[in-house]
Design an enzyme around this catalytic site. Sequence first.
Site, short mmCIF file in Angstrom:
data_model
loop_
_atom_site.label_atom_id
_atom_site.label_comp_id
_atom_site.label_asym_id
_atom_site.label_seq_id
_atom_site.Cartn_x
_atom_site.Cartn_y
_atom_site.Cartn_z
N HIS A 128 0.83 -1.22 0.00
CA HIS A 128 0.00 0.00 0.00
C HIS A 128 0.87 1.27 0.00
CE1 HIS A 128 -3.50 2.52 1.27
NE2 HIS A 128 -2.56 3.21 1.88
N GLU A 129 1.84 1.31 0.88
CA GLU A 129 2.65 2.53 1.00
C GLU A 129 3.51 2.78 -0.23
OE1 GLU A 129 1.97 4.65 3.29
OE2 GLU A 129 0.70 3.29 4.43
N HIS A 132 1.69 4.93 -2.50
CA HIS A 132 1.81 6.36 -2.19
C HIS A 132 3.14 6.93 -2.69
CE1 HIS A 132 -1.85 6.61 0.01
NE2 HIS A 132 -1.44 5.94 1.07
N HIS A 138 -5.46 7.58 -1.89
CA HIS A 138 -6.37 6.50 -1.50
C HIS A 138 -7.51 6.28 -2.49
CE1 HIS A 138 -4.89 6.89 2.89
NE2 HIS A 138 -4.27 5.90 2.26
#
Lengths: 192, 114
Positions: A128-129, A132, A138
Amino acid sequence: FAYFYGRPRWERGSPMTLTYAFSPSNMIDYISLSEIRTVFERAFSRWALVIPVNFAEIEDYESANIKIGFFRGDHGDGEPFDGVLGVLAHAFSPENGRFHLDEAETWAVDLEKVKSKVAVDLESVATHEIGHVLGLAHSSVTEAVMYPSLRPRSRKVDLKLDDVEGVQALYGSNPNFKFSSLLESENSSNKG
Amino acid sequence: RIIPEQITVITTDTRNATWHNFTRFKDAEKGSHISGMSELKKYFQRFGYLSIPDNQNGNFTDVFDTQFESAVMLYQQKLGLPVTGKLDSGTISAIMSPRCGVSDTGPRIHSTKH
């Protein structure tokens, strides 16, 4: 999928290689560095499979594009961590590269072996990170890796169509990537 | 001699202590006034759904006002929840779930390298 304000992305020519390194001083000691390395290698490779970007681990933390570390409470970036659960991690948009995990969590690389009810799957959060770090914000799609929340003891590591379309709009497609393989994977996981 | 195995069960709350207190706001809707709701508003501010109030001290009130209702609806929309504008159980459950610290809507953690 969504992007950060201004749709920032890494600009490093083509083919692009981004380096990453682990903090020499801010790590956890109950998971070996080799296991952490393996987990992150897998997480980075998922993104590398769909976009023409390579990721390479280097030793020198200061010179790495992506700097990974475990931090506790107020760690100087204006976004203090809050202890067990709550906020699990955060990462900065391109081309900052800071990638911080909350040291207070019970991180797990194998949920079968860790019995804690508050165990958090490291690979899921890492995947997930990295989204980013690459420039994705998101997503509202519950199944997507870029959905903002993750329950303890749950695992979400496979990129979904929403994640792939989002990141490919930023970097283009990896020439070896086929959407059909992703759809096959999604179909099989739905059947499961 | 066989020593009976001792089993110790440690139960730990699977939610962050601060956020767990948000259960008391379940079913709150526009017009409600519940002590401590300002903390929930801070959560919404942190993740990009509310701006810091314009009043003199910049503190949130405990009133479920129109601005907060809009924030709840935006949150529900962003998290793929039914958009009711109320703090229904699904919304409260989502709020209390462990999550990434990056803001959902604003450029809070957006940064460029210096």
